[in-house]
Each structure stands twice: as structure tokens, then as C-alpha cells.
Design a protein around this motif. Structure first.
Motif, PDB file in Angstrom:
ATOM      1  N   PRO A  29       0.791  -1.238   0.000  1.00  0.00           N
ATOM      2  CA  PRO A  29       0.000   0.000   0.000  1.00  0.00           C
ATOM      3  C   PRO A  29       0.824   1.290   0.000  1.00  0.00           C
ATOM      4  O   PRO A  29       0.300   2.349  -0.323  1.00  0.00           O
ATOM      5  N   ILE A  30       2.105   1.236   0.397  1.00  0.00           N
ATOM      6  CA  ILE A  30       2.932   2.442   0.348  1.00  0.00           C
ATOM      7  C   ILE A  30       3.196   2.763  -1.119  1.00  0.00           C
ATOM      8  O   ILE A  30       3.704   1.924  -1.861  1.00  0.00           O
ATOM      9  N   PRO A  31       2.887   3.982  -1.565  1.00  0.00           N
ATOM     10  CA  PRO A  31       2.968   4.312  -3.000  1.00  0.00           C
ATOM     11  C   PRO A  31       4.379   4.614  -3.496  1.00  0.00           C
ATOM     12  O   PRO A  31       4.977   5.615  -3.109  1.00  0.00           O
ATOM     13  N   SER A  32       4.903   3.766  -4.366  1.00  0.00           N
ATOM     14  CA  SER A  32       6.228   4.021  -4.943  1.00  0.00           C
ATOM     15  C   SER A  32       6.201   5.252  -5.834  1.00  0.00           C
ATOM     16  O   SER A  32       7.212   5.944  -5.986  1.00  0.00           O
ATOM     17  N   GLU A  33       5.022   5.542  -6.447  1.00  0.00           N
ATOM     18  CA  GLU A  33       4.904   6.711  -7.318  1.00  0.00           C
ATOM     19  C   GLU A  33       5.256   7.990  -6.562  1.00  0.00           C
ATOM     20  O   GLU A  33       5.940   8.867  -7.092  1.00  0.00           O
ATOM     21  N   LEU A  34       4.793   8.092  -5.331  1.00  0.00           N
ATOM     22  CA  LEU A  34       5.067   9.267  -4.509  1.00  0.00           C
ATOM     23  C   LEU A  34       6.548   9.345  -4.157  1.00  0.00           C
ATOM     24  O   LEU A  34       7.180  10.400  -4.282  1.00  0.00           O
ATOM     25  N   ILE A  35       7.107   8.221  -3.733  1.00  0.00           N
ATOM     26  CA  ILE A  35       8.517   8.181  -3.324  1.00  0.00           C
ATOM     27  C   ILE A  35       9.429   8.557  -4.484  1.00  0.00           C
ATOM     28  O   ILE A  35      10.341   9.395  -4.345  1.00  0.00           O
ATOM     29  N   LEU A  36       9.202   7.968  -5.638  1.00  0.00           N
ATOM     30  CA  LEU A  36      10.101   8.152  -6.783  1.00  0.00           C
ATOM     31  C   LEU A  36       9.980   9.531  -7.411  1.00  0.00           C
ATOM     32  O   LEU A  36      10.995  10.151  -7.755  1.00  0.00           O
ATOM     33  N   THR A  37       8.752  10.026  -7.580  1.00  0.00           N
ATOM     34  CA  THR A  37       8.606  11.355  -8.185  1.00  0.00           C
ATOM     35  C   THR A  37       9.113  12.451  -7.251  1.00  0.00           C
ATOM     36  O   THR A  37       9.738  13.417  -7.702  1.00  0.00           O
ATOM     37  N   PHE A  38       8.876  12.293  -5.956  1.00  0.00           N
ATOM     38  CA  PHE A  38       9.401  13.272  -4.999  1.00  0.00           C
ATOM     39  C   PHE A  38      10.928  13.195  -4.959  1.00  0.00           C
ATOM     40  O   PHE A  38      11.605  14.218  -4.846  1.00  0.00           O
ATOM     41  N   GLY A  39      11.468  11.980  -5.083  1.00  0.00           N
ATOM     42  CA  GLY A  39      12.920  11.819  -5.146  1.00  0.00           C
ATOM     43  C   GLY A  39      13.495  12.543  -6.355  1.00  0.00           C
ATOM     44  O   GLY A  39      14.546  13.190  -6.277  1.00  0.00           O
ATOM     45  N   GLY A  40      12.803  12.445  -7.484  1.00  0.00           N
ATOM     46  CA  GLY A  40      13.235  13.158  -8.678  1.00  0.00           C
ATOM     47  C   GLY A  40      13.197  14.658  -8.470  1.00  0.00           C
ATOM     48  O   GLY A  40      14.123  15.390  -8.862  1.00  0.00           O
ATOM     49  N   PHE A  41      12.139  15.149  -7.834  1.00  0.00           N
ATOM     50  CA  PHE A  41      12.010  16.576  -7.538  1.00  0.00           C
ATOM     51  C   PHE A  41      13.146  17.053  -6.631  1.00  0.00           C
ATOM     52  O   PHE A  41      13.689  18.154  -6.808  1.00  0.00           O
ATOM     53  N   MET A  42      13.541  16.228  -5.663  1.00  0.00           N
ATOM     54  CA  MET A  42      14.575  16.603  -4.699  1.00  0.00           C
ATOM     55  C   MET A  42      15.948  16.796  -5.340  1.00  0.00           C
ATOM     56  O   MET A  42      16.811  17.457  -4.779  1.00  0.00           O
ATOM     57  N   THR A  43      16.154  16.214  -6.518  1.00  0.00           N
ATOM     58  CA  THR A  43      17.465  16.326  -7.170  1.00  0.00           C
ATOM     59  C   THR A  43      17.792  17.764  -7.574  1.00  0.00           C
ATOM     60  O   THR A  43      18.949  18.097  -7.818  1.00  0.00           O
ATOM     61  N   ALA A  44      16.759  18.608  -7.637  1.00  0.00           N
ATOM     62  CA  ALA A  44      16.988  20.002  -8.037  1.00  0.00           C
ATOM     63  C   ALA A  44      17.442  20.879  -6.874  1.00  0.00           C
ATOM     64  O   ALA A  44      18.037  21.933  -7.089  1.00  0.00           O
ATOM     65  N   SER A  45      17.185  20.417  -5.648  1.00  0.00           N
ATOM     66  CA  SER A  45      17.485  21.274  -4.491  1.00  0.00           C
ATOM     67  C   SER A  45      18.380  20.626  -3.442  1.00  0.00           C
ATOM     68  O   SER A  45      18.635  21.208  -2.392  1.00  0.00           O
ATOM     69  N   THR A  46      18.849  19.417  -3.713  1.00  0.00           N
ATOM     70  CA  THR A  46      19.726  18.722  -2.760  1.00  0.00           C
ATOM     71  C   THR A  46      20.937  18.152  -3.502  1.00  0.00           C
ATOM     72  O   THR A  46      21.075  18.326  -4.702  1.00  0.00           O
TER      73      THR A  46
END
Length: 200
Positions: A29-46
Motif C-alpha cells: 500500500p505504500i505508493p512508490s509513485e510518490l517516493i520516486l517522483t518526490f525523489g526526482g524533484f529533490m534532485t533540483a534542491s539537494t
């Protein structure tokens, strides 16, 4: 849950991606879509990079899949059923879910392991029947890694490209999930109808 996942990843970076994707594979039930897309977003600021997020996510996927593979391999169908009947509700996994995945595996074997890694929910479940069927561990690792790599790469790149609008991909993935489940249902229905006709 979404806020907690974002906070966890913000705090632990690539290690957070690895741990969350590992948990996501064991607890579907934990959504990989959320984890992976947010991880992609984080690459711009971390300090995280697209490549590092994909690598850590794929390692987490493989480790989680291997755990479920071992569960299916060691317990088999007879021992697994009473465990899932008693504790399956805790991880939102029923024996019926495993049986459905086993039918798909029995029909397509290696292809199922590869393609199901790109289908929400089933991407985790398919590891159990692969273990129950004693699939070659080397083939399982290869197909799981390749399927996970494609799934992870698409979502991480999407999150990186969309930037602050990374949540838009979640709506798209929700639609993708429903379409996929619909196609799987139609396919299963066709198999049942064919089986009934043969029986007559």
C-alpha cells in the motif's frame, strides 16, 4: 502518510529512498509513485542526483523482492496460507492476492516477473509466486532488476522534469493504475470464459 514520506526522504536522502522503496515492496500500500517522483524533484534542491535516486531505488526494489521471493520459496503454498489468513490484513496482503499472482506467473513465468514490476501493487506480489515456483534466482534477480530499473527511471525522471509540479504525475499514475487493473481484469475474465467453454 504523504507528508511523513516527504519528511523522511528530506532527512535521509538517498538512504531514505532505499529504505522506503524496500518497505514499499514488502508492504504494497505504500505508493512508490510518490517516493520516486518526490525523489526526482529533490534532485533540483539537494545533493541527490537522478542517477543516485534511481540506483538506490532499484537496490531497495531488488532487496524487497528478494525477501518476498524467499518467503514464497521457503514457505510454499500450504504454509503461507495460514500466515496470510492470520496476519495478511496487517500488511494489506491476502492469500487470494497471492493466488491471482500465481496464476499469472504460471501462465507467463519470466515475462510476468519483468512486466509486473511496472504494475502498481502486483509489482510486489509477483515475487511470492516466483519463489513458490522455485524460479531460478539468477533469472529472478535479472528480470526484477530490469523491470524495477525501468519503472524507477521513468518516475524519477518525471519528478525531476516536472519540478515543483511533480505531484501532477500522481494523478497520471492513478489513471494508469485503474487502466492497468481494468486490462488485467478483462484478461482474467477471458481466461475464465475460455476455461468454462473448454469444460463444456
Amino acid at each position: 502518510m504523504e507528508i511523513w514520506i516527504q519528511q523522511f526522504m528530506s532527512q535521509f536522502g538517498n538512504l531514505g529512498v532505499f529504505l522506503l522503496i524496500f518497505i514499499e515492496n514488502v508492504f504494497p500500500p505504500i505508493p512508490s509513485e510518490l517516493i520516486l517522483t518526490f525523489g526526482g524533484f529533490m534532485t533540483a534542491s539537494t545533493s541527490m542526483s537522478v542517477a543516485s535516486v534511481i540506483i538506490f531505488a532499484t537496490l531497495g526494489s531488488l532487496l524487497g523482492a528478494l525477501l518476498l521471493y524467499a518467503l514464497g520459496y521457503l514457505l510454499g503454498s500450504e504454509r503461507l496460507k495460514p500466515l496470510l489468513d492470520q496476519y495478511g490484513s496487517i500488511i494489506h496482503l491476502s492469500y487470494e492476492d497471492v493466488q491471482k499472482a500465481l496464476k499469472w506467473y504460471s501462465r507467463y513465468e519470466g515475462k510476468t516477473v519483468f512486466f509486473c514490476r511496472m504494475v502498481p501493487l502486483i509489482r510486489s506480489l509477483i515475487s511470492i509466486p516466483a519463489g513458490m515456483a522455485k524460479m531460478s534466482i539468477s533469472a529472478f534477480i535479472l528480470l526484477t532488476t530490469l523491470g524495477s530499473l525501468i519503472w524507477n527511471s521513468v518516475l524519477v525522471f518525471a519528478g525531476a522534469m516536472l519540478g515543483e509540479h511533480w505531484t501532477d504525475i500522481l494523478t497520471i499514475m492513478d489513471t494508469y493504475s485503474w487502466i492497468t487493473y481494468g486490462l488485467l481484469f478483462v484478461g482474467l475474465l477471458a481466461v475464465i470464459i475460455r476455461w468454462i467453454r473448454k469444460k463444456d
